[in-house]
Scaffold this motif. Structure first.
Motif, PDB file in Angstrom:
ATOM      1  N   LYS A  38       0.860  -1.185   0.000  1.00  0.00           N
ATOM      2  CA  LYS A  38       0.000   0.000   0.000  1.00  0.00           C
ATOM      3  C   LYS A  38       0.892   1.229   0.000  1.00  0.00           C
ATOM      4  CE  LYS A  38      -2.189   2.054   3.550  1.00  0.00           C
ATOM      5  NZ  LYS A  38      -3.121   2.336   4.651  1.00  0.00           N
ATOM      6  N   ILE A  39       0.623   2.116  -0.946  1.00  0.00           N
ATOM      7  CA  ILE A  39       1.331   3.390  -0.997  1.00  0.00           C
ATOM      8  C   ILE A  39       0.354   4.490  -0.629  1.00  0.00           C
ATOM      9  CG2 ILE A  39       2.478   5.079  -2.484  1.00  0.00           C
ATOM     10  CD1 ILE A  39       3.531   2.719  -4.148  1.00  0.00           C
ATOM     11  N   ARG A  40       0.690   5.232   0.405  1.00  0.00           N
ATOM     12  CA  ARG A  40      -0.092   6.421   0.750  1.00  0.00           C
ATOM     13  C   ARG A  40       0.468   7.552  -0.098  1.00  0.00           C
ATOM     14  NH1 ARG A  40      -3.046   7.960   3.927  1.00  0.00           N
ATOM     15  NH2 ARG A  40      -1.830   9.705   4.693  1.00  0.00           N
ATOM     16  N   VAL A  41      -0.258   7.878  -1.139  1.00  0.00           N
ATOM     17  CA  VAL A  41       0.201   8.833  -2.141  1.00  0.00           C
ATOM     18  C   VAL A  41       0.589  10.175  -1.514  1.00  0.00           C
ATOM     19  CG1 VAL A  41      -0.481  10.078  -4.231  1.00  0.00           C
ATOM     20  CG2 VAL A  41      -1.114   7.669  -3.943  1.00  0.00           C
ATOM     21  N   SER A  42      -0.148  10.605  -0.500  1.00  0.00           N
ATOM     22  CA  SER A  42       0.141  11.905   0.117  1.00  0.00           C
ATOM     23  C   SER A  42       1.482  11.923   0.848  1.00  0.00           C
ATOM     24  CB  SER A  42      -0.982  12.307   1.076  1.00  0.00           C
ATOM     25  OG  SER A  42      -1.038  11.411   2.168  1.00  0.00           O
ATOM     26  N   GLU A  43       2.050  10.771   1.106  1.00  0.00           N
ATOM     27  CA  GLU A  43       3.346  10.698   1.772  1.00  0.00           C
ATOM     28  C   GLU A  43       4.502  10.668   0.778  1.00  0.00           C
ATOM     29  OE1 GLU A  43       3.044   7.354   4.416  1.00  0.00           O
ATOM     30  OE2 GLU A  43       1.649   8.404   5.736  1.00  0.00           O
ATOM     31  N   LYS A  44       4.184  10.696  -0.493  1.00  0.00           N
ATOM     32  CA  LYS A  44       5.201  10.712  -1.543  1.00  0.00           C
ATOM     33  C   LYS A  44       5.312  12.108  -2.128  1.00  0.00           C
ATOM     34  CE  LYS A  44       6.075   6.298  -1.513  1.00  0.00           C
ATOM     35  NZ  LYS A  44       7.410   5.806  -1.161  1.00  0.00           N
ATOM     36  N   LYS A  45       6.482  12.418  -2.623  1.00  0.00           N
ATOM     37  CA  LYS A  45       6.668  13.686  -3.316  1.00  0.00           C
ATOM     38  C   LYS A  45       6.404  13.413  -4.798  1.00  0.00           C
ATOM     39  CE  LYS A  45       9.867  17.371  -4.310  1.00  0.00           C
ATOM     40  NZ  LYS A  45      11.244  17.736  -4.503  1.00  0.00           N
ATOM     41  N   ILE A  46       5.238  13.859  -5.270  1.00  0.00           N
ATOM     42  CA  ILE A  46       4.847  13.627  -6.658  1.00  0.00           C
ATOM     43  C   ILE A  46       4.269  14.923  -7.212  1.00  0.00           C
ATOM     44  CG2 ILE A  46       3.348  12.336  -8.224  1.00  0.00           C
ATOM     45  CD1 ILE A  46       3.547   9.979  -6.211  1.00  0.00           C
ATOM     46  N   GLY A  47       4.980  15.501  -8.148  1.00  0.00           N
ATOM     47  CA  GLY A  47       4.526  16.726  -8.784  1.00  0.00           C
ATOM     48  C   GLY A  47       3.520  16.424  -9.889  1.00  0.00           C
ATOM     49  N   TYR A  48       2.894  17.454 -10.379  1.00  0.00           N
ATOM     50  CA  TYR A  48       1.902  17.298 -11.439  1.00  0.00           C
ATOM     51  C   TYR A  48       2.594  17.247 -12.801  1.00  0.00           C
ATOM     52  CZ  TYR A  48       2.616  22.320 -11.965  1.00  0.00           C
ATOM     53  OH  TYR A  48       3.181  23.545 -12.142  1.00  0.00           O
ATOM     54  N   CYS A  49       1.953  16.569 -13.746  1.00  0.00           N
ATOM     55  CA  CYS A  49       2.471  16.494 -15.110  1.00  0.00           C
ATOM     56  C   CYS A  49       2.428  17.883 -15.734  1.00  0.00           C
ATOM     57  CB  CYS A  49       1.637  15.516 -15.939  1.00  0.00           C
ATOM     58  SG  CYS A  49       2.188  15.369 -17.646  1.00  0.00           S
ATOM     59  N   ARG A  50       3.509  18.261 -16.364  1.00  0.00           N
ATOM     60  CA  ARG A  50       3.608  19.585 -16.988  1.00  0.00           C
ATOM     61  C   ARG A  50       3.320  19.544 -18.486  1.00  0.00           C
ATOM     62  NH1 ARG A  50       9.228  20.548 -13.923  1.00  0.00           N
ATOM     63  NH2 ARG A  50       8.381  20.738 -11.830  1.00  0.00           N
ATOM     64  N   LYS A  57      10.862  12.045 -25.464  1.00  0.00           N
ATOM     65  CA  LYS A  57      12.205  12.174 -26.047  1.00  0.00           C
ATOM     66  C   LYS A  57      13.242  11.345 -25.291  1.00  0.00           C
ATOM     67  CE  LYS A  57      11.023  16.907 -26.799  1.00  0.00           C
ATOM     68  NZ  LYS A  57      11.070  18.098 -26.008  1.00  0.00           N
ATOM     69  N   SER A  58      12.938  11.019 -24.028  1.00  0.00           N
ATOM     70  CA  SER A  58      13.931  10.361 -23.173  1.00  0.00           C
ATOM     71  C   SER A  58      13.549   8.928 -22.806  1.00  0.00           C
ATOM     72  CB  SER A  58      14.134  11.182 -21.908  1.00  0.00           C
ATOM     73  OG  SER A  58      12.923  11.195 -21.166  1.00  0.00           O
ATOM     74  N   LYS A  59      12.730   8.295 -23.627  1.00  0.00           N
ATOM     75  CA  LYS A  59      12.368   6.880 -23.437  1.00  0.00           C
ATOM     76  C   LYS A  59      11.742   6.609 -22.074  1.00  0.00           C
ATOM     77  CE  LYS A  59      15.578   4.957 -26.732  1.00  0.00           C
ATOM     78  NZ  LYS A  59      16.443   5.787 -27.384  1.00  0.00           N
ATOM     79  N   GLY A  60      10.810   7.476 -21.667  1.00  0.00           N
ATOM     80  CA  GLY A  60      10.050   7.237 -20.449  1.00  0.00           C
ATOM     81  C   GLY A  60      10.602   7.852 -19.186  1.00  0.00           C
ATOM     82  N   VAL A  61      11.697   8.547 -19.276  1.00  0.00           N
ATOM     83  CA  VAL A  61      12.241   9.232 -18.104  1.00  0.00           C
ATOM     84  C   VAL A  61      11.563  10.598 -18.024  1.00  0.00           C
ATOM     85  CG1 VAL A  61      14.302  10.218 -17.032  1.00  0.00           C
ATOM     86  CG2 VAL A  61      14.443   8.036 -18.270  1.00  0.00           C
ATOM     87  N   CYS A  62      10.999  10.894 -16.867  1.00  0.00           N
ATOM     88  CA  CYS A  62      10.299  12.157 -16.665  1.00  0.00           C
ATOM     89  C   CYS A  62      11.292  13.264 -16.301  1.00  0.00           C
ATOM     90  CB  CYS A  62       9.272  11.999 -15.541  1.00  0.00           C
ATOM     91  SG  CYS A  62       8.264  13.472 -15.250  1.00  0.00           S
ATOM     92  N   ALA A  63      10.992  14.471 -16.735  1.00  0.00           N
ATOM     93  CA  ALA A  63      11.830  15.627 -16.393  1.00  0.00           C
ATOM     94  C   ALA A  63      11.760  15.949 -14.901  1.00  0.00           C
ATOM     95  CB  ALA A  63      11.386  16.847 -17.204  1.00  0.00           C
ATOM     96  N   ILE A  64      10.677  15.565 -14.256  1.00  0.00           N
ATOM     97  CA  ILE A  64      10.491  15.843 -12.826  1.00  0.00           C
ATOM     98  C   ILE A  64      11.140  14.715 -12.033  1.00  0.00           C
ATOM     99  CG2 ILE A  64       8.821  16.231 -10.980  1.00  0.00           C
ATOM    100  CD1 ILE A  64       6.795  17.011 -13.229  1.00  0.00           C
ATOM    101  N   GLN A  65      12.098  15.051 -11.216  1.00  0.00           N
ATOM    102  CA  GLN A  65      12.801  14.068 -10.398  1.00  0.00           C
ATOM    103  C   GLN A  65      12.160  14.029  -9.011  1.00  0.00           C
ATOM    104  OE1 GLN A  65      15.300  12.076 -11.872  1.00  0.00           O
ATOM    105  NE2 GLN A  65      14.323  13.101 -13.604  1.00  0.00           N
ATOM    106  N   ASP A  66      11.264  13.070  -8.814  1.00  0.00           N
ATOM    107  CA  ASP A  66      10.576  12.920  -7.533  1.00  0.00           C
ATOM    108  C   ASP A  66      10.289  11.440  -7.302  1.00  0.00           C
ATOM    109  OD1 ASP A  66       8.458  12.436  -9.280  1.00  0.00           O
ATOM    110  OD2 ASP A  66       7.358  14.250  -8.765  1.00  0.00           O
ATOM    111  N   ASP A  67       9.314  11.122  -6.475  1.00  0.00           N
ATOM    112  CA  ASP A  67       9.024   9.727  -6.133  1.00  0.00           C
ATOM    113  C   ASP A  67       8.222   8.971  -7.190  1.00  0.00           C
ATOM    114  OD1 ASP A  67      10.335  10.024  -3.680  1.00  0.00           O
ATOM    115  OD2 ASP A  67       8.498  10.659  -2.655  1.00  0.00           O
ATOM    116  N   MET A  68       7.773   9.658  -8.227  1.00  0.00           N
ATOM    117  CA  MET A  68       6.885   9.018  -9.189  1.00  0.00           C
ATOM    118  C   MET A  68       7.540   7.893  -9.967  1.00  0.00           C
ATOM    119  SD  MET A  68       3.834   8.754 -10.157  1.00  0.00           S
ATOM    120  CE  MET A  68       3.188   7.685 -11.437  1.00  0.00           C
TER     121      MET A  68
END
Length: 179
Positions: A38-50, A57-68
């Motif tokens: 079980k992951i409590r989403v509010s306890e993770k650092k997850i930004g919104y998609c921009r 362009k980067s084969k699935g690597v997100c520009a946002i470096q967080d817990d996602m």
């Protein structure tokens, strides 16, 4: 056959009503021999998609470096995904919506999942969860091979913990047991 179950608890309240239903579901699934996280989403650092599409362009690597990245890998690896949220203005809460939107980085890899949905609301009418469930189902519609397996919709629960004295707790446990 043992399954890998991932529960995404969108409740911002630890021990809140939808979070407690997640615990009941988890208990049933564990008792049936499944691996459950079980992951409590509010306890993770997850930004919104921009919407920058750096991930394309980067084969699935997100520009946002967080817990996602970690959460998304767990979603890809899961056999079963449980989406749980209190109803906020007839929709899912922002924390869980951010997770769903951020799957865009590798969305084609999230496939062949069994989905379960858990909602709670202060309103007395279960119909108040219709658009919340539509959000869950809308996401599942984008997942190749998705199968909806069960829904828990608990109405008339507002104060933290009031879910404890409702049939929804047993329903969530039984649903988890039946995975």
């Amino acid at each position: 056959m043992s399954k890998n179950v991932l529960i995404l608890s969108g409740s911002p309240r630890k021990g809140g009503n939808s979070d407690l239903l997640c615990d009941a579901f988890m208990k049933g699934a564990i008792e049936s021999g499944h691996t459950v996280e079980k992951i409590r989403v509010s306890e993770k650092k997850i930004g919104y998609c921009r919407g920058c599409y750096y991930c394309k362009k980067s084969k699935g690597v997100c520009a946002i470096q967080d817990d996602m990245a970690d959460v998304l890998q767990k979603m890809i690896d899961a056999d079963v995904i449980v989406l749980a949220s209190p109803v906020y203005f007839y929709s899912i809460d922002a924390q869980l919506k951010a997770v769903i939107d951020r799957t865009v980085a590798r969305w084609l890899e999230v496939r062949n999942k069994e989905f379960y949905y858990i909602t709670t609301m202060a309103d007395e009418s279960p119909a108040s969860a219709d658009t919340t469930l539509a959000c869950f189902k809308g996401y599942a519609d984008c997942v190749e091979g998705a199968r909806e397996m069960g829904v828990i919709c608990a109405a008339n629960v507002y104060e933290k913990g009031t879910i404890q004295d409702t049939p929804a707790m047993q329903q969530a446990y039984e649903l988890g047991k039946a995975v």
